[in-house]
Design a protein around this motif. Structure first.
Motif, PDB file in Angstrom:
ATOM      1  N   ASP A 101      -2.499  16.188 -24.534  1.00 58.11           N
ATOM      2  CA  ASP A 101      -3.819  16.431 -24.854  1.00 58.11           C
ATOM      3  C   ASP A 101      -3.980  18.054 -24.378  1.00 58.11           C
ATOM      4  OD1 ASP A 101      -6.543  16.824 -24.254  1.00 58.11           O
ATOM      5  OD2 ASP A 101      -6.949  15.289 -22.393  1.00 58.11           O
ATOM      6  N   TYR A 127     -12.046   3.022 -36.064  1.00 60.84           N
ATOM      7  CA  TYR A 127     -13.264   4.183 -35.576  1.00 60.84           C
ATOM      8  C   TYR A 127     -14.370   3.604 -35.259  1.00 60.84           C
ATOM      9  CZ  TYR A 127      -9.625   7.990 -36.888  1.00 60.84           C
ATOM     10  OH  TYR A 127      -8.648   8.810 -36.891  1.00 60.84           O
ATOM     11  N   ARG A 169     -19.547  13.463 -28.692  1.00 64.75           N
ATOM     12  CA  ARG A 169     -18.411  14.114 -28.347  1.00 64.75           C
ATOM     13  C   ARG A 169     -17.444  13.174 -27.719  1.00 64.75           C
ATOM     14  NH1 ARG A 169     -17.232  20.071 -28.349  1.00 64.75           N
ATOM     15  NH2 ARG A 169     -19.298  20.897 -29.005  1.00 64.75           N
ATOM     16  N   GLY A 219     -15.750  11.311 -30.469  1.00 62.70           N
ATOM     17  CA  GLY A 219     -14.858  12.104 -31.421  1.00 62.70           C
ATOM     18  C   GLY A 219     -13.363  12.185 -30.731  1.00 62.70           C
ATOM     19  N   ASN A 220     -13.754  12.513 -29.065  1.00 66.81           N
ATOM     20  CA  ASN A 220     -12.543  12.815 -28.341  1.00 66.81           C
ATOM     21  C   ASN A 220     -11.571  11.422 -28.359  1.00 66.81           C
ATOM     22  OD1 ASN A 220     -13.041  15.318 -27.927  1.00 66.81           O
ATOM     23  ND2 ASN A 220     -13.935  15.187 -26.173  1.00 66.81           N
ATOM     24  N   THR A 221     -12.296  10.322 -28.215  1.00 65.12           N
ATOM     25  CA  THR A 221     -11.728   8.915 -28.183  1.00 65.12           C
ATOM     26  C   THR A 221     -10.660   8.649 -29.346  1.00 65.12           C
ATOM     27  OG1 THR A 221     -13.605   8.092 -26.606  1.00 65.12           O
ATOM     28  CG2 THR A 221     -12.195   6.502 -27.667  1.00 65.12           C
ATOM     29  N   ARG A 222     -11.436   8.876 -30.602  1.00 62.22           N
ATOM     30  CA  ARG A 222     -10.779   8.790 -31.693  1.00 62.22           C
ATOM     31  C   ARG A 222      -9.553   9.593 -32.006  1.00 62.22           C
ATOM     32  NH1 ARG A 222     -16.266   8.972 -33.705  1.00 62.22           N
ATOM     33  NH2 ARG A 222     -15.780  11.055 -34.524  1.00 62.22           N
ATOM     34  N   ARG A 223      -9.667  10.878 -31.319  1.00 64.73           N
ATOM     35  CA  ARG A 223      -8.556  11.828 -31.177  1.00 64.73           C
ATOM     36  C   ARG A 223      -7.494  11.104 -30.517  1.00 64.73           C
ATOM     37  NH1 ARG A 223     -11.427  15.818 -30.051  1.00 64.73           N
ATOM     38  NH2 ARG A 223     -12.055  16.358 -32.150  1.00 64.73           N
ATOM     39  N   TYR A 224      -8.003  10.835 -29.368  1.00 67.67           N
ATOM     40  CA  TYR A 224      -6.961  10.127 -28.465  1.00 67.67           C
ATOM     41  C   TYR A 224      -6.131   8.857 -29.170  1.00 67.67           C
ATOM     42  CZ  TYR A 224      -4.667   7.685 -24.435  1.00 67.67           C
ATOM     43  OH  TYR A 224      -3.731   7.208 -23.728  1.00 67.67           O
ATOM     44  N   CYS A 225      -6.944   8.077 -29.940  1.00 58.58           N
ATOM     45  CA  CYS A 225      -6.532   7.099 -30.594  1.00 58.58           C
ATOM     46  C   CYS A 225      -5.230   7.449 -31.792  1.00 58.58           C
ATOM     47  CB  CYS A 225      -7.359   6.486 -31.273  1.00 58.58           C
ATOM     48  SG  CYS A 225      -7.109   5.336 -32.748  1.00 58.58           S
ATOM     49  N   ARG A 226      -5.448   8.467 -32.260  1.00 54.29           N
ATOM     50  CA  ARG A 226      -4.653   8.983 -33.373  1.00 54.29           C
ATOM     51  C   ARG A 226      -3.309   9.537 -32.777  1.00 54.29           C
ATOM     52  NH1 ARG A 226      -9.425  11.409 -35.445  1.00 54.29           N
ATOM     53  NH2 ARG A 226      -8.787  13.528 -34.630  1.00 54.29           N
ATOM     54  N   LYS A 227      -3.400   9.985 -31.422  1.00 54.46           N
ATOM     55  CA  LYS A 227      -2.237  10.548 -30.736  1.00 54.46           C
ATOM     56  C   LYS A 227      -1.482   9.231 -29.992  1.00 54.46           C
ATOM     57  CE  LYS A 227      -4.107  15.027 -28.860  1.00 54.46           C
ATOM     58  NZ  LYS A 227      -4.783  15.593 -27.609  1.00 54.46           N
TER      59      LYS A 227
END
Length: 300
Positions: free
Chosen positions: A153, A202, A257, A260-268
Protein backbone atom coordinates in the motif's frame (compact mmCIF):
# COMPACT_ATOMS: atom_id res chain seq x y z
CA UNK A 1 -3.50 -36.57 8.68
CA UNK A 2 -4.73 -33.23 9.97
CA UNK A 3 -5.92 -30.74 7.34
CA UNK A 4 -6.09 -26.96 7.41
CA UNK A 5 -8.50 -25.70 4.75
CA UNK A 6 -7.96 -22.05 3.84
CA UNK A 7 -10.65 -20.22 1.89
CA UNK A 8 -9.19 -16.99 0.62
CA UNK A 9 -9.98 -14.31 -1.92
CA UNK A 10 -10.33 -10.60 -2.50
CA UNK A 11 -12.52 -8.31 -0.44
CA UNK A 12 -16.19 -8.39 -1.38
CA UNK A 13 -16.04 -11.70 -3.26
CA UNK A 14 -18.34 -13.57 -0.88
CA UNK A 15 -16.02 -15.43 1.49
CA UNK A 16 -18.19 -14.99 4.58
CA UNK A 17 -21.33 -16.84 3.50
CA UNK A 18 -19.36 -19.52 1.66
CA UNK A 19 -17.26 -20.25 4.73
CA UNK A 20 -20.24 -20.31 7.04
CA UNK A 21 -21.81 -23.00 4.87
CA UNK A 22 -18.57 -24.98 4.69
CA UNK A 23 -18.04 -24.72 8.47
CA UNK A 24 -21.60 -25.86 9.17
CA UNK A 25 -21.26 -28.83 6.82
CA UNK A 26 -18.01 -30.08 8.41
CA UNK A 27 -18.96 -28.99 11.96
CA UNK A 28 -15.82 -26.92 12.47
CA UNK A 29 -15.23 -23.35 13.71
CA UNK A 30 -13.78 -20.54 11.58
CA UNK A 31 -10.34 -19.03 12.16
CA UNK A 32 -10.33 -15.43 10.99
CA UNK A 33 -7.44 -14.23 8.80
CA UNK A 34 -8.25 -10.53 8.57
CA UNK A 35 -5.74 -8.13 10.09
CA UNK A 36 -8.39 -5.53 10.94
CA UNK A 37 -11.30 -7.70 12.10
CA UNK A 38 -8.98 -8.81 14.88
CA UNK A 39 -9.53 -5.44 16.62
CA UNK A 40 -12.52 -4.51 18.73
CA UNK A 41 -14.71 -1.48 18.10
CA UNK A 42 -14.71 -1.32 14.29
CA UNK A 43 -17.17 -4.00 13.12
CA UNK A 44 -18.84 -2.03 10.30
CA UNK A 45 -15.74 -0.78 8.54
CA UNK A 46 -14.01 -4.16 8.72
CA UNK A 47 -17.14 -6.19 7.83
CA UNK A 48 -16.51 -8.31 10.91
CA UNK A 49 -18.75 -11.36 11.38
CA UNK A 50 -22.04 -10.33 12.97
CA UNK A 51 -23.39 -11.66 16.25
CA UNK A 52 -25.83 -13.78 14.27
CA UNK A 53 -23.03 -15.25 12.13
CA UNK A 54 -20.95 -15.99 15.22
CA UNK A 55 -23.94 -17.77 16.70
CA UNK A 56 -24.15 -19.95 13.61
CA UNK A 57 -20.45 -20.84 13.73
CA UNK A 58 -17.85 -20.21 16.41
CA UNK A 59 -15.17 -17.77 15.26
CA UNK A 60 -11.61 -17.37 16.48
CA UNK A 61 -9.27 -14.38 16.04
CA UNK A 62 -12.12 -11.87 15.85
CA UNK A 63 -12.32 -8.67 17.93
CA UNK A 64 -9.69 -9.93 20.37
CA UNK A 65 -7.49 -6.81 20.57
CA UNK A 66 -7.89 -3.21 21.66
CA UNK A 67 -7.09 -0.58 19.04
CA UNK A 68 -3.92 0.39 20.89
CA UNK A 69 -2.54 -3.16 20.97
CA UNK A 70 0.49 -3.95 18.83
CA UNK A 71 0.13 -7.02 16.64
CA UNK A 72 1.86 -8.40 13.57
CA UNK A 73 1.97 -11.42 11.28
CA UNK A 74 4.57 -13.22 13.39
CA UNK A 75 2.36 -12.94 16.47
CA UNK A 76 -0.61 -14.13 14.42
CA UNK A 77 1.39 -17.14 13.25
CA UNK A 78 2.21 -18.13 16.82
CA UNK A 79 -1.37 -17.65 18.01
CA UNK A 80 -2.93 -19.65 15.16
CA UNK A 81 -0.42 -22.51 15.33
CA UNK A 82 -1.18 -22.81 19.05
CA UNK A 83 -4.90 -22.70 18.34
CA UNK A 84 -4.61 -25.38 15.65
CA UNK A 85 -2.92 -27.73 18.09
CA UNK A 86 -6.06 -27.53 20.27
CA UNK A 87 -8.56 -27.72 17.41
CA UNK A 88 -6.88 -30.75 15.85
CA UNK A 89 -7.44 -32.65 19.08
CA UNK A 90 -11.17 -32.38 18.38
CA UNK A 91 -11.31 -32.67 14.59
CA UNK A 92 -9.04 -33.72 11.74
CA UNK A 93 -9.99 -30.57 9.82
CA UNK A 94 -9.70 -26.87 10.64
CA UNK A 95 -11.01 -23.97 8.56
CA UNK A 96 -9.40 -20.56 8.11
CA UNK A 97 -10.65 -17.71 5.96
CA UNK A 98 -9.72 -14.16 5.13
CA UNK A 99 -7.97 -11.85 2.74
CA UNK A 100 -4.93 -10.64 4.70
CA UNK A 101 -2.14 -12.01 2.58
CA UNK A 102 0.68 -11.74 5.12
CA UNK A 103 -1.37 -13.45 7.83
CA UNK A 104 -2.23 -16.38 5.58
CA UNK A 105 1.37 -16.75 4.41
CA UNK A 106 2.58 -16.59 8.02
CA UNK A 107 0.50 -19.64 8.92
CA UNK A 108 1.36 -21.55 5.74
CA UNK A 109 5.05 -20.79 5.42
CA UNK A 110 6.13 -19.09 8.64
CA UNK A 111 7.56 -15.65 9.11
CA UNK A 112 11.33 -15.37 9.12
CA UNK A 113 12.88 -13.59 12.06
CA UNK A 114 13.38 -10.05 10.81
CA UNK A 115 16.52 -8.26 12.00
CA UNK A 116 16.46 -5.33 14.41
CA UNK A 117 16.87 -1.92 12.82
CA UNK A 118 19.33 0.61 14.21
CA UNK A 119 18.01 3.87 15.60
CA UNK A 120 20.31 5.78 13.23
CA UNK A 121 18.81 4.14 10.15
CA UNK A 122 15.25 4.51 11.43
CA UNK A 123 15.79 8.22 12.15
CA UNK A 124 17.45 8.75 8.77
CA UNK A 125 14.52 7.28 6.84
CA UNK A 126 12.06 9.29 8.94
CA UNK A 127 14.06 12.41 8.10
CA UNK A 128 13.91 11.58 4.41
CA UNK A 129 10.15 11.02 4.64
CA UNK A 130 9.74 14.49 6.12
CA UNK A 131 12.09 16.25 3.71
CA UNK A 132 11.64 14.29 0.47
CA UNK A 133 8.11 12.93 0.87
CA UNK A 134 6.58 9.50 0.56
CA UNK A 135 6.74 9.41 -3.25
CA UNK A 136 10.53 9.54 -3.12
CA UNK A 137 10.69 6.61 -0.70
CA UNK A 138 8.24 4.64 -2.85
CA UNK A 139 10.45 5.21 -5.89
CA UNK A 140 13.44 3.89 -3.95
CA UNK A 141 11.42 0.83 -2.93
CA UNK A 142 10.43 0.27 -6.57
CA UNK A 143 14.12 0.21 -7.52
CA UNK A 144 15.33 -1.97 -4.64
CA UNK A 145 12.41 -4.42 -4.39
CA UNK A 146 10.06 -4.18 -7.39
CA UNK A 147 8.07 -7.27 -6.34
CA UNK A 148 7.12 -5.82 -2.97
CA UNK A 149 6.54 -2.41 -4.56
CA UNK A 150 3.80 -3.95 -6.73
CA UNK A 151 1.74 -5.13 -3.76
CA UNK A 152 2.51 -2.71 -0.92
CA UNK A 153 0.00 0.00 0.00
CA UNK A 154 1.96 2.98 -1.31
CA UNK A 155 -0.14 5.36 0.78
CA UNK A 156 0.81 3.54 3.99
CA UNK A 157 4.10 5.17 4.90
CA UNK A 158 4.70 2.76 7.79
CA UNK A 159 4.84 -0.25 5.48
CA UNK A 160 7.05 1.53 2.95
CA UNK A 161 9.44 2.66 5.69
CA UNK A 162 9.52 -0.79 7.29
CA UNK A 163 10.45 -2.44 4.00
CA UNK A 164 13.24 0.07 3.34
CA UNK A 165 14.58 -0.39 6.87
CA UNK A 166 14.84 -4.15 6.39
CA UNK A 167 16.36 -3.80 2.90
CA UNK A 168 19.08 -1.41 4.09
CA UNK A 169 19.78 -3.47 7.21
CA UNK A 170 20.12 -6.83 5.44
CA UNK A 171 21.34 -5.82 2.01
CA UNK A 172 18.66 -7.99 0.42
CA UNK A 173 15.04 -7.52 -0.62
CA UNK A 174 12.14 -7.54 1.80
CA UNK A 175 10.42 -10.01 -0.56
CA UNK A 176 13.21 -12.58 -0.23
CA UNK A 177 12.94 -12.53 3.56
CA UNK A 178 9.20 -13.08 3.40
CA UNK A 179 9.44 -15.89 0.88
CA UNK A 180 12.68 -17.52 1.95
CA UNK A 181 13.02 -20.84 3.73
CA UNK A 182 9.56 -22.19 4.53
CA UNK A 183 8.69 -23.85 7.79
CA UNK A 184 7.44 -27.41 7.63
CA UNK A 185 3.99 -27.86 9.13
CA UNK A 186 2.76 -31.10 10.64
CA UNK A 187 -0.60 -30.73 8.91
CA UNK A 188 -1.77 -30.67 5.31
CA UNK A 189 -2.79 -27.32 3.82
CA UNK A 190 -5.63 -27.09 1.29
CA UNK A 191 -6.05 -23.65 -0.29
CA UNK A 192 -9.26 -22.60 -2.01
CA UNK A 193 -9.47 -19.27 -3.81
CA UNK A 194 -12.75 -17.50 -4.51
CA UNK A 195 -13.09 -15.10 -7.41
CA UNK A 196 -15.70 -13.51 -9.68
CA UNK A 197 -15.91 -11.68 -12.98
CA UNK A 198 -14.01 -8.44 -12.37
CA UNK A 199 -16.95 -6.17 -13.30
CA UNK A 200 -19.31 -8.07 -11.00
CA UNK A 201 -16.71 -8.01 -8.21
CA UNK A 202 -16.36 -4.25 -8.51
CA UNK A 203 -20.14 -3.85 -8.42
CA UNK A 204 -20.24 -5.92 -5.24
CA UNK A 205 -17.51 -3.76 -3.70
CA UNK A 206 -19.39 -0.55 -4.53
CA UNK A 207 -22.62 -1.98 -3.12
CA UNK A 208 -20.80 -3.14 -0.02
CA UNK A 209 -19.44 0.34 0.67
CA UNK A 210 -22.92 1.83 0.24
CA UNK A 211 -24.30 -0.79 2.62
CA UNK A 212 -21.63 0.03 5.20
CA UNK A 213 -22.51 3.70 5.04
CA UNK A 214 -26.20 2.91 5.43
CA UNK A 215 -25.35 0.69 8.42
CA UNK A 216 -23.62 3.52 10.26
CA UNK A 217 -20.01 3.56 9.06
CA UNK A 218 -19.79 7.37 9.23
CA UNK A 219 -20.92 7.36 12.84
CA UNK A 220 -18.52 4.53 13.68
CA UNK A 221 -15.61 6.39 12.08
CA UNK A 222 -16.53 9.60 13.92
CA UNK A 223 -16.39 7.72 17.21
CA UNK A 224 -12.97 6.37 16.27
CA UNK A 225 -11.64 9.71 14.98
CA UNK A 226 -9.70 10.52 18.20
CA UNK A 227 -7.66 7.35 17.58
CA UNK A 228 -6.97 7.97 13.90
CA UNK A 229 -3.20 7.98 14.51
CA UNK A 230 -3.26 4.29 15.48
CA UNK A 231 -2.09 1.70 12.97
CA UNK A 232 -5.29 -0.33 13.38
CA UNK A 233 -7.21 2.54 11.76
CA UNK A 234 -4.73 3.18 8.96
CA UNK A 235 -6.94 1.32 6.53
CA UNK A 236 -9.42 1.82 3.70
CA UNK A 237 -12.78 3.09 4.89
CA UNK A 238 -11.60 4.99 7.90
CA UNK A 239 -8.82 6.99 6.24
CA UNK A 240 -11.23 8.44 3.68
CA UNK A 241 -13.79 9.39 6.33
CA UNK A 242 -11.11 10.94 8.52
CA UNK A 243 -10.26 13.18 5.54
CA UNK A 244 -13.96 14.05 5.32
CA UNK A 245 -14.00 15.02 9.00
CA UNK A 246 -10.86 17.11 8.43
CA UNK A 247 -12.55 18.99 5.58
CA UNK A 248 -10.31 17.59 2.84
CA UNK A 249 -13.24 16.03 0.94
CA UNK A 250 -17.01 16.20 1.15
CA UNK A 251 -18.85 13.04 2.13
CA UNK A 252 -19.73 11.99 -1.43
CA UNK A 253 -16.10 12.26 -2.52
CA UNK A 254 -14.92 10.36 0.55
CA UNK A 255 -17.32 7.52 -0.28
CA UNK A 256 -16.21 7.41 -3.92
CA UNK A 257 -12.57 7.37 -2.81
CA UNK A 258 -13.43 4.53 -0.44
CA UNK A 259 -14.86 2.52 -3.32
CA UNK A 260 -11.87 3.22 -5.55
CA UNK A 261 -9.33 2.36 -2.86
CA UNK A 262 -11.18 -0.84 -2.00
CA UNK A 263 -11.14 -1.89 -5.67
CA UNK A 264 -7.41 -1.10 -5.76
CA UNK A 265 -6.81 -3.24 -2.68
CA UNK A 266 -8.81 -6.03 -4.30
CA UNK A 267 -6.45 -6.01 -7.27
CA UNK A 268 -3.43 -6.20 -4.96
CA UNK A 269 -4.92 -9.19 -3.16
CA UNK A 270 -5.47 -11.02 -6.44
CA UNK A 271 -1.96 -10.19 -7.63
CA UNK A 272 -0.53 -11.68 -4.45
CA UNK A 273 -2.71 -14.80 -4.44
CA UNK A 274 -2.30 -15.53 -8.14
CA UNK A 275 1.41 -16.19 -7.55
CA UNK A 276 0.53 -19.22 -5.43
CA UNK A 277 0.11 -22.25 -7.68
CA UNK A 278 -1.22 -24.37 -4.82
CA UNK A 279 -4.53 -22.47 -4.73
CA UNK A 280 -7.55 -24.17 -6.32
CA UNK A 281 -9.76 -21.40 -7.69
CA UNK A 282 -13.55 -21.36 -7.82
CA UNK A 283 -15.57 -18.75 -9.72
CA UNK A 284 -18.51 -17.83 -7.49
CA UNK A 285 -20.40 -16.52 -10.53
CA UNK A 286 -20.72 -20.10 -11.78
CA UNK A 287 -19.54 -22.45 -9.02
CA UNK A 288 -21.45 -23.04 -5.80
CA UNK A 289 -20.72 -24.08 -2.25
CA UNK A 290 -21.63 -27.72 -2.93
CA UNK A 291 -18.78 -27.98 -5.43
CA UNK A 292 -16.36 -26.50 -2.91
CA UNK A 293 -17.53 -28.92 -0.21
CA UNK A 294 -17.15 -31.84 -2.63
CA UNK A 295 -13.61 -30.72 -3.48
CA UNK A 296 -12.67 -30.55 0.20
CA UNK A 297 -14.31 -33.90 0.96
CA UNK A 298 -12.25 -35.61 -1.73
CA UNK A 299 -9.00 -34.34 -0.20
CA UNK A 300 -9.45 -34.89 3.51
Amino acid sequence: MKNLVIILGPTGVGKTETCLSVAEFFHVPIINADSRQIYRGMPIGTAAPTIEQQRRVKHYMVEMLDLQDYYNASMYEADVISLLQRLFQQNDMALMTGGSMMYIDAVCFGMGDLPSVSDDLRNEIKRRLKEEGLDSLCEELRTLDPDYYEIVDKKNYRRVIHALEIIHTTGTTFTSLRTGEKKKRDFNIIKIGLNRNREILYQRINQRVDSMVESGLVEEARRLYPYKHLNALNTVGYKELFNYFDGVWNLDEAIERMKGNTRRYCRKQLTWFKRDDSIKWFDLDTDNTKEIIKYISNLI
